[in-house]
Scaffold this motif. Structure first.
Motif, PDB file in Angstrom:
ATOM      1  N   TYR A 162      33.797  26.426 -49.209  1.00  0.00           N
ATOM      2  CA  TYR A 162      35.155  26.969 -49.122  1.00  0.00           C
ATOM      3  C   TYR A 162      35.770  27.138 -50.506  1.00  0.00           C
ATOM      4  N   GLY A 163      35.297  26.360 -51.469  1.00  0.00           N
ATOM      5  CA  GLY A 163      35.728  26.586 -52.848  1.00  0.00           C
ATOM      6  C   GLY A 163      35.202  27.900 -53.395  1.00  0.00           C
ATOM      7  N   LEU A 164      33.977  28.280 -52.986  1.00  0.00           N
ATOM      8  CA  LEU A 164      33.435  29.579 -53.400  1.00  0.00           C
ATOM      9  C   LEU A 164      34.205  30.721 -52.762  1.00  0.00           C
ATOM     10  N   TYR A 165      34.575  30.563 -51.486  1.00  0.00           N
ATOM     11  CA  TYR A 165      35.399  31.594 -50.838  1.00  0.00           C
ATOM     12  C   TYR A 165      36.729  31.754 -51.587  1.00  0.00           C
ATOM     13  N   THR A 166      37.332  30.616 -51.969  1.00  0.00           N
ATOM     14  CA  THR A 166      38.629  30.661 -52.656  1.00  0.00           C
ATOM     15  C   THR A 166      38.489  31.205 -54.071  1.00  0.00           C
ATOM     16  N   SER A 167      37.277  31.204 -54.609  1.00  0.00           N
ATOM     17  CA  SER A 167      37.036  31.781 -55.932  1.00  0.00           C
ATOM     18  C   SER A 167      36.729  33.273 -55.848  1.00  0.00           C
ATOM     19  N   PHE A 168      36.658  33.821 -54.634  1.00  0.00           N
ATOM     20  CA  PHE A 168      36.326  35.233 -54.479  1.00  0.00           C
ATOM     21  C   PHE A 168      37.521  36.067 -53.998  1.00  0.00           C
ATOM     22  N   PHE A 169      38.048  35.756 -52.825  1.00  0.00           N
ATOM     23  CA  PHE A 169      39.075  36.610 -52.219  1.00  0.00           C
ATOM     24  C   PHE A 169      40.354  36.691 -53.054  1.00  0.00           C
ATOM     25  N   PRO A 192      32.424  34.679 -44.668  1.00  0.00           N
ATOM     26  CA  PRO A 192      32.939  33.946 -43.508  1.00  0.00           C
ATOM     27  C   PRO A 192      33.533  34.902 -42.476  1.00  0.00           C
ATOM     28  N   GLN A 193      33.505  34.505 -41.240  1.00  0.00           N
ATOM     29  CA  GLN A 193      34.134  35.287 -40.187  1.00  0.00           C
ATOM     30  C   GLN A 193      35.645  35.087 -40.248  1.00  0.00           C
ATOM     31  N   PRO A 194      36.431  36.155 -40.191  1.00  0.00           N
ATOM     32  CA  PRO A 194      37.893  35.981 -40.197  1.00  0.00           C
ATOM     33  C   PRO A 194      38.349  35.162 -38.985  1.00  0.00           C
ATOM     34  N   ARG A 195      39.260  34.240 -39.220  1.00  0.00           N
ATOM     35  CA  ARG A 195      39.820  33.446 -38.127  1.00  0.00           C
ATOM     36  C   ARG A 195      41.181  32.915 -38.544  1.00  0.00           C
ATOM     37  N   LEU A 196      41.995  32.650 -37.544  1.00  0.00           N
ATOM     38  CA  LEU A 196      43.336  32.156 -37.809  1.00  0.00           C
ATOM     39  C   LEU A 196      43.291  30.704 -38.271  1.00  0.00           C
ATOM     40  N   PRO A 197      44.156  30.339 -39.200  1.00  0.00           N
ATOM     41  CA  PRO A 197      44.250  28.924 -39.597  1.00  0.00           C
ATOM     42  C   PRO A 197      44.826  28.085 -38.452  1.00  0.00           C
ATOM     43  N   ALA A 198      44.893  26.791 -38.682  1.00  0.00           N
ATOM     44  CA  ALA A 198      45.458  25.877 -37.675  1.00  0.00           C
ATOM     45  C   ALA A 198      46.981  25.965 -37.742  1.00  0.00           C
ATOM     46  N   LEU A 199      47.532  27.035 -37.134  1.00  0.00           N
ATOM     47  CA  LEU A 199      48.969  27.284 -37.246  1.00  0.00           C
ATOM     48  C   LEU A 199      49.804  26.249 -36.497  1.00  0.00           C
ATOM     49  N   HIS A 200      49.207  25.502 -35.574  1.00  0.00           N
ATOM     50  CA  HIS A 200      49.978  24.480 -34.862  1.00  0.00           C
ATOM     51  C   HIS A 200      50.399  23.336 -35.790  1.00  0.00           C
ATOM     52  N   THR A 201      49.786  23.261 -36.975  1.00  0.00           N
ATOM     53  CA  THR A 201      50.147  22.203 -37.930  1.00  0.00           C
ATOM     54  C   THR A 201      51.274  22.619 -38.869  1.00  0.00           C
ATOM     55  N   VAL A 202      51.765  23.853 -38.742  1.00  0.00           N
ATOM     56  CA  VAL A 202      52.785  24.358 -39.673  1.00  0.00           C
ATOM     57  C   VAL A 202      54.025  23.467 -39.736  1.00  0.00           C
ATOM     58  N   SER A 260      43.577  25.930 -44.799  1.00  0.00           N
ATOM     59  CA  SER A 260      43.890  27.361 -44.749  1.00  0.00           C
ATOM     60  C   SER A 260      45.281  27.602 -44.173  1.00  0.00           C
ATOM     61  N   ALA A 261      45.760  26.697 -43.302  1.00  0.00           N
ATOM     62  CA  ALA A 261      47.130  26.815 -42.800  1.00  0.00           C
ATOM     63  C   ALA A 261      48.135  26.614 -43.936  1.00  0.00           C
ATOM     64  N   ASN A 297      47.229  34.492 -51.069  1.00  0.00           N
ATOM     65  CA  ASN A 297      47.116  33.298 -50.234  1.00  0.00           C
ATOM     66  C   ASN A 297      47.129  33.633 -48.747  1.00  0.00           C
ATOM     67  N   THR A 298      47.959  34.582 -48.341  1.00  0.00           N
ATOM     68  CA  THR A 298      48.061  34.918 -46.917  1.00  0.00           C
ATOM     69  C   THR A 298      46.770  35.532 -46.399  1.00  0.00           C
ATOM     70  N   VAL A 299      46.259  36.526 -47.125  1.00  0.00           N
ATOM     71  CA  VAL A 299      45.046  37.217 -46.668  1.00  0.00           C
ATOM     72  C   VAL A 299      43.828  36.306 -46.772  1.00  0.00           C
ATOM     73  N   SER A 300      43.694  35.593 -47.891  1.00  0.00           N
ATOM     74  CA  SER A 300      42.506  34.747 -48.070  1.00  0.00           C
ATOM     75  C   SER A 300      42.484  33.581 -47.088  1.00  0.00           C
ATOM     76  N   SER A 301      43.662  33.144 -46.601  1.00  0.00           N
ATOM     77  CA  SER A 301      43.683  32.060 -45.608  1.00  0.00           C
ATOM     78  C   SER A 301      42.998  32.468 -44.309  1.00  0.00           C
ATOM     79  N   LEU A 302      42.944  33.763 -44.039  1.00  0.00           N
ATOM     80  CA  LEU A 302      42.254  34.253 -42.837  1.00  0.00           C
ATOM     81  C   LEU A 302      40.743  34.196 -42.995  1.00  0.00           C
ATOM     82  N   PHE A 303      40.272  33.929 -44.211  1.00  0.00           N
ATOM     83  CA  PHE A 303      38.838  33.809 -44.479  1.00  0.00           C
ATOM     84  C   PHE A 303      38.487  32.381 -44.929  1.00  0.00           C
ATOM     85  N   THR A 304      39.183  31.424 -44.333  1.00  0.00           N
ATOM     86  CA  THR A 304      38.943  29.980 -44.556  1.00  0.00           C
ATOM     87  C   THR A 304      39.010  29.607 -46.030  1.00  0.00           C
TER      88      THR A 304
END
Length: 690
Positions: free
Chosen positions: A103-110, A315-325, A169-170, A371-378
């Motif tokens: 997930y650190g590599l994903y955050t270094s890309f998007f 990674p497959q796009p998916r929603l973060p754990a929005l219930h923790t907001v 990601s949330a 941050n908003t868009v990349s959060s959808l990619f974990t």
């Protein structure tokens, strides 16, 4: 060669100056300006749309102007260099976030790709940042703590990892939404509340938290991660208590890595002007350590903790754990402000160095979208990073296009090379984390200069640093901001009131305490207040004025009795007196006292308002009170150097009911000459000759 200035002009009151040189504001003109302000953003034309597109997506502005032959080599080399550094740092900072290295590599890309499109900082490198990762990891640990004994290959471990990245990601999603809302409200100026001493002290103290949190990985200890207040000391005590259980193999790996990383990083820093690109010691260490761990089966033979499976591909796009907001909202505010403040500060530093400008509100949009868009990619929260930004600039980067080459390097790792890091020891990543904090630790070198320049800023630095180290990262930051604001309030409260004197044969007036050759005007007390007058400092202002003018209740009552007795004698002596002054509150009373006042007594008070930047209702009422008390003493009040906002508030508060509107002057010297001429020859035309 000596030079001189000769001035001969009329005395200007505020009214006379406005009539002579001012522009009369008509209601129709104000309405037209208001309509223009409101409807300008609503106009739609081809040019307006193109301008808006270039402003909100800056790549359409700078890419057509790109100098291919001059800039492409520098951007390519700098981008590839930073991309190579992103790989080990991304995986290392993922451990700080309490998520898997992938997930650190994903955050270094998007975020890198998105900032290239929307950012205005040409030399800013975005991605994983140690402080933001540490703050995010604290929230993740609070919501999804690590069980004491957990098999990393069990289904429970996979479920736990999914929950952790869902929370991280949330936080990134909510942080991005907050930045977008701040952009909509044009709140880019809020970053100024995190002053330079606060940011430096905060990042330096957070570096200690990062270092202590990585000790357990460097020593091979399996310990729970502490959060909340005093977490640094709890972690340190736990490490010291478990030192007998240190894994010697991981300790040896850590010592070897530190022995390699620290000297080579020092070489990179000292000889960066001679080196075309820095030595990629982090990626070389990762490759060698992975090969050694694989060749000698360190994970099974010596129980060395390794990274484990790193999936290849996107990674497959998916929603973060929005219930923790609702739970993470408070912590996310601090993460958002830290990430944005560090990013804008870095962007401004390099923009000033290279002679271009950045737009804080556009930076809000860029990091908000990232941050908003990349959060959808974990991905977890990202920001500009100190180390990679410094390397990007020193390696010869020119524009945001270097981000394209950085993302290509990370993309190759994601698609092809990632699974090869299966045997990478976590101790190596911990060492990379610690050695990447060198710049933050070196900020202690600024303290002697800070003490010499401003001891208040030094105290802000010290209080912020101690609060972050002793308490916690987010709570310490809040304390630092509040303390910094309190120092500003205290400075305005204790601004100080001074008596001005005139430099002989000039129109220059300076405080007599600091200028022994400036002399007071006989019968005139010139006061200046070096700050705003508002509810917070009105009592201090009143005390200073009373002390300098001698406005004690006893003197006021004595003078008031004398005034009433004098009025009674006048009525008895003269039955009918024709008076040519309409408002006796500011004229006749002073005439009564002329005979009673000595030559050296204060007959006029002149307030120099040049340093009074604003006045609130409480301050205006205090002005009126001082004016009334001076009238009771038989002293006339004059004002000079009032800015338009201050004068408007004073006028609206009713001050003109207690003083002559013609006693408000453009400069101090205008008022002084007027007072002197009125005392000597009141009927003649008033002019200034200096």
């Amino acid at each position: 060669m000596s030079t001189s200035v000769a001035v001969y002009r009329n005395i200007y009151t505020e009214d006379r100056f406005r009539q002579t040189y001012g522009t009369e504001a008509t209601p129709s003109g104000k309405a037209a300006r208001l309509r223009e302000t409101l409807f300008r953003p609503c106009r739609c034309s081809r040019d307006t749309c193109l301008h808006l597109l270039k402003e909100r997506v800056p790549i359409f502005n700078w890419l057509p102007k790109y100098r291919l032959r001059k800039w492409i080599l520098g951007d390519t080399v700098a981008g590839l260099t930073v991309g190579i550094l992103h790989i080990p740092q991304g995986m290392a900072f993922a451990l700080l976030t309490s998520v898997a290295p992938i997930y650190g590599l994903y955050t270094s890309f998007f975020p890198v790709v998105l900032y290239m499109l929307f950012g205005t900082g040409r030399h800013v490198s975005t991605g994983t940042f140690a402080v933001v990762s540490l703050m995010t990891g604290s929230v993740v640990e609070q919501l999804v703590p690590t069980p004491p004994a957990l098999n990393s290959s069990s289904p429970e471990a996979a479920e736990l990892e999914a929950q952790r990245i869902g929370v991280a990601s949330a936080i990134a999603f909510l942080s991005g939404v907050m930045m977008l809302c701040m952009f909509g409200l044009q709140l880019g100026f809020l970053s100024t509340y995190l002053s330079e001493p606060i940011v430096k002290a905060f990042t330096s103290a957070a570096a200690f938290h990062v270092t202590i949190s990585q000790l357990q990985s460097m020593l091979g200890l399996r310990l729970p991660r502490y959060t909340g207040t005093f977490s640094l000391f709890k972690t340190l005590a736990s490490v010291m208590e478990n030192l007998p259980h240190t894994n010697l193999a991981e300790l040896l790996i850590s010592l070897l890595c530190l022995a390699v990383l620290i000297p080579i990083k020092e070489v990179n820093t000292r000889f960066r002007q001679r080196l075309r690109t820095p030595i990629p010691v982090e990626i070389l260490t990762v490759i060698i350590a992975t090969g050694v761990a694989y060749a000698f089966s360190l994970d099974s033979t010596y129980d060395v903790q390794i990274v484990g499976h790193i999936p290849a591909g996107f990674p497959q796009p998916r929603l973060p754990a929005l219930h923790t907001v609702p739970v993470i909202a408070g912590d996310t505010v601090a993460i958002t402000f830290v990430g944005y403040a560090v990013s804008v500060s870095l962007a401004m530093i390099y923009a000033d160095k290279h002679g271009y400008s950045i737009h804080p509100n556009q930076e809000l949009l860029a990091h908000g979208i990232s941050n908003t868009v990349s959060s959808l990619f974990t991905c977890f929260p990202s920001s500009a990073t100190l180390a990679t930004t410094n390397i990007l600039e020193s390696a010869g980067g020119y524009t945001q296009l270097s981000g394209l080459f950085t993302s290509l390097v990370v993309l190759v790792v994601l698609l092809l090379i990632g699974p090869l890091f299966y045997f990478l020891p976590k101790a190596v990543l911990a060492c990379i984390n610690v050695t990447s904090l060198r710049q933050m630790f070196l900020q202690f070198q600024d303290l002697p200069d800070l003490w010499r320049v401003s001891r208040i800023d030094f105290m802000v630095w010290l209080v912020t640093w101690l609060s972050v180290v002793v308490l916690n990262v987010d709570l310490g930051l809040a304390i630092g901001v509040v303390f910094s604001m309190m120092t500003v309030i205290c400075r305005t409260q204790r601004a100080g009131c001074s008596v001005l004197g005139r430099a002989s044969n000039t129109e220059i007036y300076r405080p007599i305490n600091n200028h022994n050759k400036c002399y007071e005007i006989p019968g005139v007390k010139i006061l200046t207040y070096n700050g705003p007058i508002y509810y917070g400092n009105r009592s201090f202002f009143k005390a200073d004025v009373n002390q300098l003018l001698g406005l004690t209740p006893e003197r006021i009552r004595s003078r008031e009795k004398a005034r009433k007795a004098l009025e009674k004698r006048e009525r008895e002596a003269i039955n009918t007196v024709e008076r040519g002054v309409a408002n006796t509150s500011f004229s006749s009373e002073n005439e009564f006292f002329k005979s009673e006042m000595g030559e050296n007594e204060v007959q006029s008070v002149l307030m120099d308002c040049s340093s009074v930047v604003f006045v609130d209702v409480a301050g205006a009422k205090l002005f009126i009170q001082v004016c009334i008390e001076c009238q009771k003493m038989g002293v006339r009040i004059f004002l000079a150097n009032c800015n338009e906002n201050v004068l408007k508030i004073l006028t609206s508060s009713g001050l003109m009911n207690y003083m002559n509107p013609q006693h408000i002057f453009v400069t101090v010297h205008d008022a002084v000459v007027y007072i002197q001429q009125q005392r000597e020859k009141p009927s003649e035309n008033t002019t200034i000759w200096v």
